[in-house]
Design a protein around this motif. Structure first.
Motif, PDB file in Angstrom:
ATOM      1  N   MET A  94       0.853  -1.182   0.000  1.00 49.36           N
ATOM      2  CA  MET A  94       0.000   0.000   0.000  1.00 49.36           C
ATOM      3  C   MET A  94       0.893   1.238   0.000  1.00 49.36           C
ATOM      4  O   MET A  94       2.082   1.137   0.320  1.00 49.36           O
ATOM      5  CB  MET A  94      -0.932  -0.014   1.205  1.00 49.36           C
ATOM      6  N   ARG A  95       0.310   2.344  -0.363  1.00 48.92           N
ATOM      7  CA  ARG A  95       1.105   3.582  -0.402  1.00 48.92           C
ATOM      8  C   ARG A  95       1.307   4.112   1.016  1.00 48.92           C
ATOM      9  O   ARG A  95       0.543   3.808   1.928  1.00 48.92           O
ATOM     10  CB  ARG A  95       0.402   4.639  -1.245  1.00 48.92           C
ATOM     11  N   ARG A  96       2.382   4.882   1.169  1.00 46.49           N
ATOM     12  CA  ARG A  96       2.583   5.594   2.436  1.00 46.49           C
ATOM     13  C   ARG A  96       1.405   6.543   2.616  1.00 46.49           C
ATOM     14  O   ARG A  96       0.954   7.160   1.673  1.00 46.49           O
ATOM     15  CB  ARG A  96       3.881   6.384   2.415  1.00 46.49           C
ATOM     16  N   GLY A  97       0.870   6.630   3.806  1.00 45.18           N
ATOM     17  CA  GLY A  97      -0.280   7.489   4.068  1.00 45.18           C
ATOM     18  C   GLY A  97      -1.618   6.810   3.814  1.00 45.18           C
ATOM     19  O   GLY A  97      -2.660   7.416   4.018  1.00 45.18           O
ATOM     20  N   HIS A  98      -1.613   5.567   3.363  1.00 41.53           N
ATOM     21  CA  HIS A  98      -2.856   4.816   3.158  1.00 41.53           C
ATOM     22  C   HIS A  98      -3.575   4.700   4.500  1.00 41.53           C
ATOM     23  O   HIS A  98      -2.931   4.587   5.544  1.00 41.53           O
ATOM     24  CB  HIS A  98      -2.512   3.433   2.598  1.00 41.53           C
ATOM     25  N   PRO A  99      -4.911   4.726   4.501  1.00 43.63           N
ATOM     26  CA  PRO A  99      -5.637   4.623   5.777  1.00 43.63           C
ATOM     27  C   PRO A  99      -5.295   3.377   6.600  1.00 43.63           C
ATOM     28  O   PRO A  99      -5.443   3.389   7.825  1.00 43.63           O
ATOM     29  CB  PRO A  99      -7.112   4.588   5.336  1.00 43.63           C
ATOM     30  N   LEU A 100      -4.831   2.309   5.976  1.00 40.64           N
ATOM     31  CA  LEU A 100      -4.476   1.091   6.715  1.00 40.64           C
ATOM     32  C   LEU A 100      -2.994   1.012   7.069  1.00 40.64           C
ATOM     33  O   LEU A 100      -2.564   0.054   7.705  1.00 40.64           O
ATOM     34  CB  LEU A 100      -4.853  -0.152   5.890  1.00 40.64           C
ATOM     35  N   ALA A 101      -2.218   2.002   6.676  1.00 38.19           N
ATOM     36  CA  ALA A 101      -0.762   1.925   6.817  1.00 38.19           C
ATOM     37  C   ALA A 101      -0.267   2.028   8.253  1.00 38.19           C
ATOM     38  O   ALA A 101       0.802   1.506   8.566  1.00 38.19           O
ATOM     39  CB  ALA A 101      -0.095   3.011   5.967  1.00 38.19           C
ATOM     40  N   ASP A 102      -1.021   2.658   9.121  1.00 41.62           N
ATOM     41  CA  ASP A 102      -0.537   2.908  10.478  1.00 41.62           C
ATOM     42  C   ASP A 102      -1.147   2.007  11.537  1.00 41.62           C
ATOM     43  O   ASP A 102      -1.086   2.315  12.726  1.00 41.62           O
ATOM     44  CB  ASP A 102      -0.784   4.373  10.854  1.00 41.62           C
ATOM     45  N   LYS A 103      -1.736   0.902  11.104  1.00 45.92           N
ATOM     46  CA  LYS A 103      -2.303  -0.022  12.082  1.00 45.92           C
ATOM     47  C   LYS A 103      -2.074  -1.444  11.586  1.00 45.92           C
ATOM     48  O   LYS A 103      -1.798  -1.658  10.404  1.00 45.92           O
ATOM     49  CB  LYS A 103      -3.786   0.264  12.310  1.00 45.92           C
ATOM     50  N   PRO A 104      -2.202  -2.418  12.483  1.00 44.14           N
ATOM     51  CA  PRO A 104      -2.044  -3.811  12.043  1.00 44.14           C
ATOM     52  C   PRO A 104      -3.096  -4.149  10.979  1.00 44.14           C
ATOM     53  O   PRO A 104      -4.246  -3.725  11.066  1.00 44.14           O
ATOM     54  CB  PRO A 104      -2.271  -4.625  13.316  1.00 44.14           C
ATOM     55  N   LEU A 105      -2.690  -4.913   9.976  1.00 46.91           N
ATOM     56  CA  LEU A 105      -3.598  -5.286   8.893  1.00 46.91           C
ATOM     57  C   LEU A 105      -4.370  -6.546   9.291  1.00 46.91           C
ATOM     58  O   LEU A 105      -3.783  -7.621   9.431  1.00 46.91           O
ATOM     59  CB  LEU A 105      -2.799  -5.528   7.608  1.00 46.91           C
ATOM     60  N   THR A 106      -5.669  -6.397   9.475  1.00 46.93           N
ATOM     61  CA  THR A 106      -6.514  -7.540   9.836  1.00 46.93           C
ATOM     62  C   THR A 106      -7.106  -8.158   8.577  1.00 46.93           C
ATOM     63  O   THR A 106      -7.163  -7.526   7.514  1.00 46.93           O
ATOM     64  CB  THR A 106      -7.670  -7.115  10.761  1.00 46.93           C
ATOM     65  N   LEU A 107      -7.578  -9.375   8.702  1.00 46.90           N
ATOM     66  CA  LEU A 107      -8.215 -10.051   7.579  1.00 46.90           C
ATOM     67  C   LEU A 107      -9.464  -9.294   7.124  1.00 46.90           C
ATOM     68  O   LEU A 107      -9.708  -9.139   5.927  1.00 46.90           O
ATOM     69  CB  LEU A 107      -8.553 -11.500   7.946  1.00 46.90           C
ATOM     70  N   ASP A 108     -10.253  -8.791   8.071  1.00 48.97           N
ATOM     71  CA  ASP A 108     -11.450  -8.031   7.707  1.00 48.97           C
ATOM     72  C   ASP A 108     -11.090  -6.766   6.929  1.00 48.97           C
ATOM     73  O   ASP A 108     -11.716  -6.459   5.913  1.00 48.97           O
ATOM     74  CB  ASP A 108     -12.262  -7.665   8.957  1.00 48.97           C
ATOM     75  N   ASP A 109     -10.096  -6.015   7.419  1.00 47.74           N
ATOM     76  CA  ASP A 109      -9.670  -4.798   6.719  1.00 47.74           C
ATOM     77  C   ASP A 109      -9.119  -5.128   5.339  1.00 47.74           C
ATOM     78  O   ASP A 109      -9.389  -4.433   4.362  1.00 47.74           O
ATOM     79  CB  ASP A 109      -8.603  -4.040   7.515  1.00 47.74           C
ATOM     80  N   TYR A 110      -8.346  -6.204   5.262  1.00 50.26           N
ATOM     81  CA  TYR A 110      -7.760  -6.614   3.993  1.00 50.26           C
ATOM     82  C   TYR A 110      -8.851  -6.932   2.971  1.00 50.26           C
ATOM     83  O   TYR A 110      -8.816  -6.467   1.838  1.00 50.26           O
ATOM     84  CB  TYR A 110      -6.853  -7.830   4.207  1.00 50.26           C
ATOM     85  N   CYS A 111      -9.826  -7.718   3.370  1.00 53.38           N
ATOM     86  CA  CYS A 111     -10.891  -8.115   2.448  1.00 53.38           C
ATOM     87  C   CYS A 111     -11.795  -6.939   2.072  1.00 53.38           C
ATOM     88  O   CYS A 111     -12.311  -6.895   0.952  1.00 53.38           O
ATOM     89  CB  CYS A 111     -11.719  -9.243   3.051  1.00 53.38           C
ATOM     90  N   ALA A 112     -11.974  -5.994   2.976  1.00 51.08           N
ATOM     91  CA  ALA A 112     -12.839  -4.840   2.699  1.00 51.08           C
ATOM     92  C   ALA A 112     -12.172  -3.807   1.799  1.00 51.08           C
ATOM     93  O   ALA A 112     -12.859  -3.002   1.165  1.00 51.08           O
ATOM     94  CB  ALA A 112     -13.266  -4.189   4.017  1.00 51.08           C
ATOM     95  N   ALA A 113     -10.849  -3.817   1.732  1.00 47.94           N
ATOM     96  CA  ALA A 113     -10.119  -2.840   0.920  1.00 47.94           C
ATOM     97  C   ALA A 113     -10.315  -3.120  -0.566  1.00 47.94           C
ATOM     98  O   ALA A 113     -10.743  -4.197  -0.977  1.00 47.94           O
ATOM     99  CB  ALA A 113      -8.628  -2.891   1.278  1.00 47.94           C
ATOM    100  N   ARG A 114      -9.975  -2.128  -1.377  1.00 47.52           N
ATOM    101  CA  ARG A 114      -9.989  -2.290  -2.830  1.00 47.52           C
ATOM    102  C   ARG A 114      -8.606  -2.738  -3.271  1.00 47.52           C
ATOM    103  O   ARG A 114      -7.604  -2.207  -2.805  1.00 47.52           O
ATOM    104  CB  ARG A 114     -10.387  -0.969  -3.473  1.00 47.52           C
TER     105      ARG A 114
END
Length: 140
Positions: free
Chosen positions: A1-21
């Motif tokens: 993901m790019r620097r500054g992505h909304p998911l970049a500053d927290k642990p990547l969960t399976l739910d967040d991963y699947c919900a992302a584009r």
């Protein structure tokens, strides 16, 4: 993901991963990949919104968007855009991907073809040795 992505500053969960584009790298043109097969075994899926046929293109697009993609770790370090990307481990176990090289029997003993096969083997040995070393070095 790019620097500054909304998911970049927290642990990547399976739910967040699947919900992302997601951006899919597909050399064959198929609308799914190895990651999607693994997610399917978990009863999950991701939202693929763009497909490209090269890792380098994928890195460039992801560096300039809010898309996620899966790239070989050893590849990112040689792209020249690694400072624009944030790398995270997948939030699930991904089996190793086996890649075969196939060529016509007539090319088996051609000098140019032998050189190419040897160059690929040497490059892979260097890249994968480096990625093993990078994985063993603790992050700050």
């Amino acid at each position: 993901m790019r620097r500054g992505h909304p998911l970049a500053d927290k642990p990547l969960t399976l739910d967040d991963y699947c919900a992302a584009r997601h951006l899919l790298v597909s050399f064959s043109g198929r609308p799914y990949g190895f990651i999607d097969q693994t997610l399917g075994t978990l009863g999950r899926e991701r939202r693929i919104v763009v497909t490209v046929n090269q890792f380098f293109t994928a890195g460039r697009v992801v560096a300039n968007s809010d898309l996620l993609t899966v790239l070989p770790r050893h590849f990112v370090s040689v792209t020249g855009i690694d400072d624009q990307l944030v790398l995270r481990d997948l939030p699930f176990d991904q089996p190793l991907v086996h890649v075969d090289a196939v060529w016509h029997r007539r090319a088996q003993h051609g000098h140019a073809h032998e050189w190419l096969r040897d160059a690929l083997v040497r490059s892979a040995a260097v890249a994968f040795a480096r990625s093993v070393i990078e994985r063993d070095v603790p992050s700050a």
